[in-house]
Design a protein around this motif. Structure first.
Motif, PDB file in Angstrom:
ATOM      1  N   VAL A 351      -5.177  -2.034   1.698  1.00  0.00           N
ATOM      2  CA  VAL A 351      -4.591  -2.983   2.638  1.00  0.00           C
ATOM      3  C   VAL A 351      -4.099  -4.242   1.907  1.00  0.00           C
ATOM      4  O   VAL A 351      -3.013  -4.769   2.197  1.00  0.00           O
ATOM      5  N   MET A 352      -4.859  -4.721   0.934  1.00  0.00           N
ATOM      6  CA  MET A 352      -4.399  -5.893   0.169  1.00  0.00           C
ATOM      7  C   MET A 352      -3.187  -5.544  -0.693  1.00  0.00           C
ATOM      8  O   MET A 352      -2.252  -6.338  -0.798  1.00  0.00           O
ATOM      9  N   ALA A 353      -3.188  -4.373  -1.308  1.00  0.00           N
ATOM     10  CA  ALA A 353      -2.042  -3.997  -2.145  1.00  0.00           C
ATOM     11  C   ALA A 353      -0.782  -3.898  -1.283  1.00  0.00           C
ATOM     12  O   ALA A 353       0.276  -4.419  -1.650  1.00  0.00           O
ATOM     13  N   ASP A 354      -0.895  -3.271  -0.108  1.00  0.00           N
ATOM     14  CA  ASP A 354       0.274  -3.155   0.788  1.00  0.00           C
ATOM     15  C   ASP A 354       0.788  -4.538   1.181  1.00  0.00           C
ATOM     16  O   ASP A 354       1.997  -4.793   1.164  1.00  0.00           O
ATOM     17  N   GLY A 355      -0.123  -5.408   1.559  1.00  0.00           N
ATOM     18  CA  GLY A 355       0.286  -6.741   2.020  1.00  0.00           C
ATOM     19  C   GLY A 355       0.914  -7.555   0.901  1.00  0.00           C
ATOM     20  O   GLY A 355       1.940  -8.215   1.094  1.00  0.00           O
ATOM     21  N   LEU A 356       0.305  -7.517  -0.276  1.00  0.00           N
ATOM     22  CA  LEU A 356       0.860  -8.275  -1.405  1.00  0.00           C
ATOM     23  C   LEU A 356       2.240  -7.737  -1.776  1.00  0.00           C
ATOM     24  O   LEU A 356       3.176  -8.507  -2.027  1.00  0.00           O
ATOM     25  N   GLN A 357       2.361  -6.413  -1.774  1.00  0.00           N
ATOM     26  CA  GLN A 357       3.681  -5.825  -2.095  1.00  0.00           C
ATOM     27  C   GLN A 357       4.724  -6.242  -1.058  1.00  0.00           C
ATOM     28  O   GLN A 357       5.876  -6.522  -1.399  1.00  0.00           O
ATOM     29  N   ALA A 358       4.309  -6.315   0.211  1.00  0.00           N
ATOM     30  CA  ALA A 358       5.255  -6.730   1.267  1.00  0.00           C
ATOM     31  C   ALA A 358       5.778  -8.138   1.005  1.00  0.00           C
ATOM     32  O   ALA A 358       6.897  -8.471   1.375  1.00  0.00           O
ATOM     33  N   LEU A 359       4.980  -8.968   0.339  1.00  0.00           N
ATOM     34  CA  LEU A 359       5.413 -10.335   0.012  1.00  0.00           C
ATOM     35  C   LEU A 359       6.184 -10.388  -1.304  1.00  0.00           C
ATOM     36  O   LEU A 359       6.681 -11.444  -1.693  1.00  0.00           O
ATOM     37  N   GLY A 360       6.217  -9.252  -2.017  1.00  0.00           N
ATOM     38  CA  GLY A 360       6.941  -9.213  -3.285  1.00  0.00           C
ATOM     39  C   GLY A 360       6.068  -9.420  -4.507  1.00  0.00           C
ATOM     40  O   GLY A 360       6.570  -9.677  -5.612  1.00  0.00           O
ATOM     41  N   VAL A 361       4.748  -9.315  -4.338  1.00  0.00           N
ATOM     42  CA  VAL A 361       3.839  -9.461  -5.479  1.00  0.00           C
ATOM     43  C   VAL A 361       3.698  -8.100  -6.167  1.00  0.00           C
ATOM     44  O   VAL A 361       3.594  -7.069  -5.500  1.00  0.00           O
ATOM     45  N   ALA A 362       3.657  -8.108  -7.500  1.00  0.00           N
ATOM     46  CA  ALA A 362       3.429  -6.867  -8.237  1.00  0.00           C
ATOM     47  C   ALA A 362       1.933  -6.565  -8.206  1.00  0.00           C
ATOM     48  O   ALA A 362       1.156  -7.086  -9.009  1.00  0.00           O
TER      49      ALA A 362
END
Ligand code: S3P
Length: 434
Positions: A351-362
């Motif tokens: 869930v954190m990886a999905d959310g961070l990726q949605a914001l453009g974080v690698a």
């Protein structure tokens, strides 16, 4: 109707604030107060849904409990053998701590009962407590896959065991120690890495002998608890969101008052300091058998690190917001050995990886952790999956986002941090809920 957060980018966190009471200690204060002889007064109790679920369960077990009223709770202890058969299924809501500790406490009673919880809790593994408790002769049946609802048969003749835990879990350790109070002989639990020791400390505060030797802790059955007064410190796991916020937002200077700094909980401080954070512990003191301090956090440039393996269990609830710290650090942060994150209130790695990726974080999830490369990121909509700590972590991320962040499904923040929006807004987070 779901509750969402809208958080505008920018801002700094400043001032002096007090976050709500410690969740782990609040649960245990109700549990031990209930089976003690005499009246226990609790101050600083967490008025969040998880701790209230534990209170409601003990009321259903026949314990008179007044409050919380401004954090004050009075528990009229019924003694070791005074709990009564409940007339209804016991509902633990979203709280894994309630359910797992109750398994141990209820296994040795002379009545049967059933435990259930919300959709998230009904997906969480309970075999980790049912299996060692069965070795003590407890009879606990689970639904498919070792999940709730649970049926617990009261077994009056539990026996003590020596148990080497395969995972570092304070909930499993605590469940076995609580069952051990009702068992014949000695119950010893050995942990593979140190986990929070609030149960051991509080048993001692209630006058129950606890032996500790290295990584093993033992209790002998047949003793009794004597009521005492408990002062609950504020929750470092709630303070952690604001500690990360103040670290990442330029211009921040925030003091968090009266925070519990038990060394089995301070992984977040050690990890943030390794990343370069500016964190001072002021006026260190003792309250109710637990160390507390005021924590001053000022903005600092963070750098990516490999998170030391021995810190994982000591910061287990703080990784959602530590990933946000990592997204704001120079370089790469790597977490390993944290597969437990996959069975928390949500799968916190996915869930954190999905959310961070949605914001453009690698952010690259791995089986047992994550690799996060720090840098600039944007805004957007992020799903919290009804996990309180995910919701708060992404609200904090907005301090450094380039555009607004909407976090969906945030009602469960009330399980651990009632008043989060108001307190965070007062400190400078540009947050609104709707
Ligand atoms: C808790 C122990 C931890 C933690 C949870 C509270 C406790 O769980 O994640 O929020 O109060 O004992 P585990 O023991 O399963 O790691």
């Amino acid at each position: 109707m779901t509750l969402n957060y809208q958080v505008r980018p920018g801002g700094a966190l400043t001032g002096r604030i007090r976050v709500p009471g410690d969740k782990s200690i609040s649960h245990r204060s109700i549990m031990l107060g209930s089976i003690a002889d005499g009246v226990t007064h609790i101050g600083g109790f967490l008025e969040g849904e998880d701790a209230l679920a534990t209170r409601n369960v003990f009321r259903a077990l026949g314990v008179r409990i007044e409050g919380p009223d401004h954090g004050n709770v009075t528990v009229h202890g019924v003694g070791m053998r005074g709990l009564e058969a409940p007339a209804q299924v016991l509902d633990c809501g979203n709280s894994g701590t309630s359910m797992r500790l109750l398994c141990g406490l209820l296994a040795g009673q002379n009545f049967d009962c059933e435990l259930t919880g919300d959709a998230s809790l009904r997906k969480r593994p309970m075999q980790r407590v049912a299996e060692p408790l069965a070795r003590m002769r407890a009879e606990i049946s689970t639904a498919e896959g070792g999940r709730p609802p649970l049926r617990i048969m009261g077994i009056a003749n539990l026996r003590g065991i020596d148990y080497r835990m395969p995972i570092a879990s304070a909930q499993v350790k605590s469940a076995l120690l609580l069952a051990g109070l009702y068992a014949r002989g000695r119950t010893c639990v050995t942990e593979p890495a140190p986990t929070r020791d609030h149960t051991e400390r509080m048993l001692a505060a209630f006058g129950y002998p606890v032996e500790r030797k290295g990584s093993t802790v033992c209790v002998s059955g047949g003793g009794k608890l004597t009521a005492t007064d408990i002062e609950v410190p504020t929750d470092i796991s709630s303070a952690a969101f604001l500690m990360v916020g103040a670290s990442i937002a330029p211009g921040s200077d925030l003091t968090l008052e009266h925070v519990g700094v038990n060394p089995t909980r301070t992984g977040v401080i050690d990890i943030l300091r390794l990343m370069g954070a500016s964190i001072e512990l002021l006026d260190q003191r003792q309250a109710g058998g637990e160390p507390v301090a005021d924590i001053r956090v000022r903005h600092a440039e963070l750098k990516g690190i490999a998170i030391p393996a021995e810190q994982v269990a000591l910061a287990i609830d703080e990784f959602p917001v530590l990933f946000v710290a990592a997204a704001n650090a120079r370089g790469v942060t790597v977490l390993r050995g944290a597969e437990e994150l996959r069975v928390k209130e949500s799968d916190r790695i996915a869930v954190m990886a999905d959310g961070l990726q949605a914001l453009g974080v690698a952010a690259e999830p791995t089986a047992d952790g994550m690799r996060v490369t720090g840098g600039n990121y944007g805004g957007g909509t992020v799903a919290s999956h009804a996990d309180h700590r995910i919701a708060m972590a992404f609200a904090i991320a907005a301090l450094r986002a380039r555009a607004p962040i909407t976090v969906t499904d945030c009602a469960n923040v009330a399980t651990s941090f009632p008043g989060f929006v108001e307190l965070a807004a007062k400190s400078g987070l540009r947050i609104k809920q709707n």
